[in-house]
Structure formats: C-alpha cells, structure tokens
Design a protein around this motif. Structure first.
Motif, PDB file in Angstrom:
ATOM      1  N   ALA A  70       0.848  -1.189   0.000  1.00  3.36           N
ATOM      2  CA  ALA A  70       0.000   0.000   0.000  1.00  3.36           C
ATOM      3  C   ALA A  70       0.884   1.240   0.000  1.00  3.36           C
ATOM      4  O   ALA A  70       1.771   1.377   0.851  1.00  3.36           O
ATOM      5  N   VAL A  71       0.650   2.140  -0.952  1.00  2.00           N
ATOM      6  CA  VAL A  71       1.448   3.362  -1.104  1.00  2.00           C
ATOM      7  C   VAL A  71       0.491   4.550  -1.114  1.00  2.00           C
ATOM      8  O   VAL A  71      -0.429   4.610  -1.936  1.00  2.00           O
ATOM      9  N   VAL A  72       0.709   5.490  -0.193  1.00  3.19           N
ATOM     10  CA  VAL A  72      -0.138   6.667  -0.069  1.00  3.19           C
ATOM     11  C   VAL A  72       0.743   7.905  -0.173  1.00  3.19           C
ATOM     12  O   VAL A  72       1.659   8.101   0.641  1.00  3.19           O
ATOM     13  N   ASP A  73       0.495   8.731  -1.180  1.00  2.00           N
ATOM     14  CA  ASP A  73       1.168  10.015  -1.348  1.00  2.00           C
ATOM     15  C   ASP A  73       0.161  11.130  -1.069  1.00  2.00           C
ATOM     16  O   ASP A  73      -0.906  11.171  -1.693  1.00  2.00           O
ATOM     17  N   ILE A  74       0.509  12.024  -0.156  1.00  5.88           N
ATOM     18  CA  ILE A  74      -0.413  13.099   0.212  1.00  5.88           C
ATOM     19  C   ILE A  74       0.383  14.351   0.537  1.00  5.88           C
ATOM     20  O   ILE A  74       1.481  14.280   1.115  1.00  5.88           O
ATOM     21  N   GLU A  75      -0.153  15.499   0.119  1.00  9.26           N
ATOM     22  CA  GLU A  75       0.484  16.801   0.358  1.00  9.26           C
ATOM     23  C   GLU A  75      -0.129  17.427   1.611  1.00  9.26           C
ATOM     24  O   GLU A  75      -1.348  17.529   1.729  1.00  9.26           O
ATOM     25  N   ILE A  76       0.743  17.863   2.517  1.00 10.52           N
ATOM     26  CA  ILE A  76       0.307  18.441   3.781  1.00 10.52           C
ATOM     27  C   ILE A  76       0.847  19.872   3.877  1.00 10.52           C
ATOM     28  O   ILE A  76       2.065  20.081   3.772  1.00 10.52           O
ATOM     29  N   PRO A  77      -0.001  20.878   4.056  1.00  9.67           N
ATOM     30  CA  PRO A  77       0.475  22.266   4.202  1.00  9.67           C
ATOM     31  C   PRO A  77       1.311  22.420   5.491  1.00  9.67           C
ATOM     32  O   PRO A  77       0.997  21.848   6.532  1.00  9.67           O
ATOM     33  N   LEU A  78       2.352  23.190   5.384  1.00  4.64           N
ATOM     34  CA  LEU A  78       3.259  23.422   6.502  1.00  4.64           C
ATOM     35  C   LEU A  78       2.896  24.730   7.183  1.00  4.64           C
ATOM     36  O   LEU A  78       2.779  25.775   6.546  1.00  4.64           O
ATOM     37  N   GLN A  79       2.719  24.685   8.498  1.00  2.49           N
ATOM     38  CA  GLN A  79       2.368  25.877   9.251  1.00  2.49           C
ATOM     39  C   GLN A  79       3.621  26.658   9.634  1.00  2.49           C
ATOM     40  O   GLN A  79       4.713  26.080   9.726  1.00  2.49           O
ATOM     41  N   PRO A  80       3.487  27.969   9.864  1.00  2.37           N
ATOM     42  CA  PRO A  80       4.656  28.778  10.243  1.00  2.37           C
ATOM     43  C   PRO A  80       5.250  28.296  11.565  1.00  2.37           C
ATOM     44  O   PRO A  80       4.540  28.020  12.538  1.00  2.37           O
ATOM     45  N   GLY A  81       6.568  28.190  11.592  1.00  2.00           N
ATOM     46  CA  GLY A  81       7.277  27.788  12.791  1.00  2.00           C
ATOM     47  C   GLY A  81       7.267  26.303  13.061  1.00  2.00           C
ATOM     48  O   GLY A  81       7.780  25.865  14.103  1.00  2.00           O
ATOM     49  N   GLU A  82       6.723  25.510  12.185  1.00  2.00           N
ATOM     50  CA  GLU A  82       6.631  24.063  12.408  1.00  2.00           C
ATOM     51  C   GLU A  82       7.858  23.385  11.824  1.00  2.00           C
ATOM     52  O   GLU A  82       8.292  23.697  10.710  1.00  2.00           O
ATOM     53  N   SER A  83       8.420  22.437  12.559  1.00  2.00           N
ATOM     54  CA  SER A  83       9.608  21.712  12.097  1.00  2.00           C
ATOM     55  C   SER A  83       9.202  20.463  11.330  1.00  2.00           C
ATOM     56  O   SER A  83       8.095  19.938  11.487  1.00  2.00           O
ATOM     57  N   MET A  84      10.136  19.961  10.523  1.00  2.00           N
ATOM     58  CA  MET A  84       9.880  18.763   9.743  1.00  2.00           C
ATOM     59  C   MET A  84       9.717  17.538  10.640  1.00  2.00           C
ATOM     60  O   MET A  84       8.883  16.664  10.371  1.00  2.00           O
ATOM     61  N   ASP A  85      10.510  17.466  11.721  1.00  2.00           N
ATOM     62  CA  ASP A  85      10.418  16.307  12.616  1.00  2.00           C
ATOM     63  C   ASP A  85       9.046  16.246  13.286  1.00  2.00           C
ATOM     64  O   ASP A  85       8.452  15.165  13.409  1.00  2.00           O
ATOM     65  N   HIS A  86       8.541  17.399  13.709  1.00  2.00           N
ATOM     66  CA  HIS A  86       7.233  17.411  14.360  1.00  2.00           C
ATOM     67  C   HIS A  86       6.131  16.988  13.385  1.00  2.00           C
ATOM     68  O   HIS A  86       5.220  16.202  13.721  1.00  2.00           O
ATOM     69  N   LEU A  87       6.197  17.449  12.133  1.00  2.00           N
ATOM     70  CA  LEU A  87       5.188  17.082  11.129  1.00  2.00           C
ATOM     71  C   LEU A  87       5.278  15.600  10.782  1.00  2.00           C
ATOM     72  O   LEU A  87       4.258  14.924  10.619  1.00  2.00           O
ATOM     73  N   THR A  88       6.501  15.083  10.707  1.00  2.00           N
ATOM     74  CA  THR A  88       6.675  13.664  10.393  1.00  2.00           C
ATOM     75  C   THR A  88       6.114  12.784  11.506  1.00  2.00           C
ATOM     76  O   THR A  88       5.498  11.742  11.233  1.00  2.00           O
ATOM     77  N   GLU A  89       6.313  13.166  12.737  1.00  2.00           N
ATOM     78  CA  GLU A  89       5.786  12.382  13.847  1.00  2.00           C
ATOM     79  C   GLU A  89       4.255  12.355  13.831  1.00  2.00           C
ATOM     80  O   GLU A  89       3.641  11.313  14.133  1.00  2.00           O
ATOM     81  N   LYS A  90       3.627  13.456  13.481  1.00  2.00           N
ATOM     82  CA  LYS A  90       2.174  13.481  13.419  1.00  2.00           C
ATOM     83  C   LYS A  90       1.655  12.586  12.294  1.00  2.00           C
ATOM     84  O   LYS A  90       0.644  11.872  12.457  1.00  2.00           O
ATOM     85  N   VAL A  91       2.354  12.601  11.160  1.00  2.00           N
ATOM     86  CA  VAL A  91       1.950  11.723  10.051  1.00  2.00           C
ATOM     87  C   VAL A  91       2.129  10.261  10.438  1.00  2.00           C
ATOM     88  O   VAL A  91       1.264   9.408  10.168  1.00  2.00           O
ATOM     89  N   ARG A  92       3.254   9.939  11.076  1.00  2.00           N
ATOM     90  CA  ARG A  92       3.510   8.555  11.483  1.00  2.00           C
ATOM     91  C   ARG A  92       2.479   8.086  12.512  1.00  2.00           C
ATOM     92  O   ARG A  92       2.004   6.942  12.457  1.00  2.00           O
ATOM     93  N   ALA A  93       2.120   8.949  13.444  1.00  2.00           N
ATOM     94  CA  ALA A  93       1.130   8.559  14.447  1.00  2.00           C
ATOM     95  C   ALA A  93      -0.231   8.304  13.802  1.00  2.00           C
ATOM     96  O   ALA A  93      -0.931   7.337  14.159  1.00  2.00           O
ATOM     97  N   ALA A  94      -0.614   9.136  12.836  1.00  2.00           N
ATOM     98  CA  ALA A  94      -1.896   8.928  12.156  1.00  2.00           C
ATOM     99  C   ALA A  94      -1.888   7.634  11.342  1.00  2.00           C
ATOM    100  O   ALA A  94      -2.876   6.885  11.327  1.00  2.00           O
ATOM    101  N   ALA A  95      -0.767   7.346  10.668  1.00  2.00           N
ATOM    102  CA  ALA A  95      -0.684   6.115   9.878  1.00  2.00           C
ATOM    103  C   ALA A  95      -0.712   4.877  10.771  1.00  2.00           C
ATOM    104  O   ALA A  95      -1.322   3.853  10.426  1.00  2.00           O
ATOM    105  N   HIS A  96      -0.053   4.943  11.935  1.00  2.00           N
ATOM    106  CA  HIS A  96      -0.067   3.810  12.864  1.00  2.00           C
ATOM    107  C   HIS A  96      -1.478   3.548  13.386  1.00  2.00           C
ATOM    108  O   HIS A  96      -1.885   2.390  13.559  1.00  2.00           O
ATOM    109  N   ARG A  97      -2.218   4.590  13.658  1.00  2.00           N
ATOM    110  CA  ARG A  97      -3.602   4.386  14.091  1.00  2.00           C
ATOM    111  C   ARG A  97      -4.423   3.710  13.000  1.00  2.00           C
ATOM    112  O   ARG A  97      -5.303   2.899  13.285  1.00  2.00           O
ATOM    113  N   ALA A  98      -4.126   4.054  11.749  1.00  2.00           N
ATOM    114  CA  ALA A  98      -4.885   3.472  10.635  1.00  2.00           C
ATOM    115  C   ALA A  98      -4.611   1.981  10.483  1.00  2.00           C
ATOM    116  O   ALA A  98      -5.541   1.189  10.307  1.00  2.00           O
TER     117      ALA A  98
END
Length: 336
Positions: A182-210
């Motif tokens: 299963a391969v999922v490509d999705i574009e996520i808008p980046l908020q001001p002041g947000e780091s890449m590590d923090h955004l990656t962790e949120k994506v990983r947590a959502a995928a793990h729940r799925a």
C-alpha cells in the motif's frame, strides 16, 4: 410379404449395429464438458483458497481438463467413424487436408493456445489474482475467475465478465501475486514555525492508528514506513503555505493494498483537516448558494452607470457625410 420382412430385418440391424452406438456416442459427447466442469468444481473444493499455490493449481487443473476434453472428443469421433465402417487409414488423408485448412484459418487460436501454455507454465497469474491487461483501446482489469489454454475470463469491479484471448493479453500487471504494498502520497500544508520532525511524527502517528484498525490490521504483513519531503509544493497564490509530500508504505496480503490505502489516507486527512482551508471554502460556497456573496468591484461600478429607459422612443442619429478627395488636406509642394 417376404420383402417387407427383409427390409424390416435390415432396418433393425442398422438400428442395433449403428443407430444405438452412434446415439450413445452423441450422449457421451454432450456429457464430456459437463463432466469436466463437475470435476473442476469437486477438485477445487479440496484446495485451500488461502494458499498462494492454489492459484496455479486451479489454472493447471483447468488446462488439464481442457486437454482431456479435447482427447475425449477425438476418441468419440474416431469410434463413430469406425462404427460407420470408415478405416483410419482412409480418413487420414482427408483429416490431414482438413486439419491443414483449419490450422491455416485458425492461426490466432493456435497463438492463444501457445500463449496459454506459457501463462500456466510460468505462473504469470492464476485464478483469484487481480490483474490488468493492455486492451486495444484501454486497459481491462479485474479478478481472474477462469483460466484455460485459449482464453482468460475475468470479472471487472463493476461485475462485468470479460473474455481475454491469451494471445492478445499483451502486457499483464498482476496486483495480487505473493504480496502487495500500500502506497499513499499526500500533500500536507506546513504551518509557520513548524519543524519537519514534528510534522513527520504526526503523520507517522496517524498512519499507525490506521493500520491498527481491526478492519485492516489482519491484512498488514510488514512494517510501516513514512518517507517525508518527497516533494516540496510551491504555493499557487500569495498567502498560501508551502506543502510537503509525504509517502507512507506498508506491506499487506495480496489484493488488500487498496483497503489499507483508504484507511491511511483517511487517518492523515482527519489529522490535518484544519490545514486545507475547508472552513473558508465551505463559507464561500454557502454564500454563493444563499445569494449573500458581496458584489465584485466591476459589478458595483456597472450598477452605478446610467440605465436606459425601456419606454423611451428609439432615437435615430444622422449618418456622417462621406469624405471626397477634395476634402483631404494636401501638401502644396509635393501634392501628397
């Protein structure tokens, strides 16, 4: 009277010696395909549908039954000729001519048989696989429900049954052989002041729940991978944020990758729902629907222009008099 008895005896002899055997052979010829389908149904019930080798076994079983049916028909024809008194040597030359004519006119059928032999021997796909064929105008995809040496019968997602000759299958894509991903490509808008590590962790947590959802958890066979920054998407208008493409991959059982993709995509979209300006879009659409959209500047200026009176009479203006060559100014020196 004796002549009538003679003809009756001859008719009875023909009926006993030729009529009954030929009728029995005809009944056998009618029962041959039915017996073949019954044998396939009984033997296929003994296979375990969860095993990967079952797909190849079912395909081989269908081809074997097809060959046995052809041999049985050949035997029936030879027995019928022998009953009629036609020797095999006398029928050899006409049979050779007929077979040559049939072979010349049925080149595509022979091509289908050869292609079917290689499909089964190489295990390119089997019964139960989800495949895609390159058709003459568009690709045909669906689940393989039957496979013989001549053609492959597939059922599309819409429930349609399509017969694909093996010789014209072309490039075949098998989506469900051994394992899938299963391969999922999705574009996520980046908020001001947000780091890449923090955004990656949120994506990983959502995928793990799925993938831990009971509906898809039994289909997951590998580890979940989240690949950040696959692509940077530049904003199309001023004031919009940059977007980052994330790719999420996970190994699943054959033909279950679409269910896992839907679950992962839904979980990620629910997590970042507020970043897609859905509220602004909804308010804009609702304002258009209820008629509360403010007028544009062009429409506002147009509304302030003087409007014509629909009851006023039509006014005619005199036509301008055409110019004559004498009316034009000329240069006194050159005459131009």
């Amino acid at each position: 009277m004796n002549l009538v008895i003679y003809y009756l005896i001859q008719l009875w002899s023909l009926l006993v010696n030729h009529g009954l055997p030929l009728a029995a052979l005809l009944i056998v010829a009618i029962l041959i395909p039915r017996i073949g389908r019954l044998a396939v149904r009984v033997i296929s019930q003994r296979f375990d549908s969860a095993e990967e080798a079952t797909k190849g076994r079912l395909a081989l079983l269908g081809a074997l039954v097809y060959v046995l049916e052809a041999i049985a028909f050949f035997v029936v024809v030879m027995l019928a000729l022998a009953n009629l008194g036609v020797p095999a040597t006398s029928a050899a030359i006409p049979a050779t001519v007929v077979s040559a004519a049939i072979g010349f006119g049925a080149q595509n059928v022979i091509k289908d048989f050869v292609a079917g032999f290689f499909i089964i021997s190489e295990r390119q796909f089997g019964v139960g696989d989800y495949v895609s064929f390159d058709g003459p105008s568009s690709a045909v995809e669906g689940t393989v429900v039957a496979l013989t040496l001549r053609a492959t019968r597939i059922r599309t997602p819409a429930g349609e049954t399509v017969m694909v000759p093996n010789g014209s299958a072309g490039v075949v894509t098998n989506y469900s052989q051994e394992w899938s991903r299963a391969v999922v490509d999705i574009e996520i808008p980046l908020q001001p002041g947000e780091s890449m590590d923090h955004l990656t962790e949120k994506v990983r947590a959502a995928a793990h729940r799925a993938v831990q959802d009971p509906q898809v958890a039994g289909d997951i066979t590998g580890d979940l991978d989240v690949l950040p920054a696959m692509k940077l998407v530049q904003p199309l208008a001023a004031g919009q944020p940059w977007a980052i493409t994330f790719r999420t991959t996970v190994t699943v059982v054959p033909a279950r990758q679409w269910a896992a993709e839907r679950a992962i995509r839904s979980a990620i979209v629910n997590t970042f729902w507020d970043r897609f300006n859905v509220s602004d879009l909804s308010s804009a659409v609702s304002s258009v629907l209820d008629g509360s959209t403010p007028p544009s500047p062009i429409a506002d200026k147009t509304s302030r222009l003087p409007q014509a009176d629909p009851d006023a009479p039509t006014e005619l203006y005199p036509a301008a008099s055409p110019h004559t060559p004498g009316d034009l100014d000329t240069d006194p020196d050159t005459g131009a």
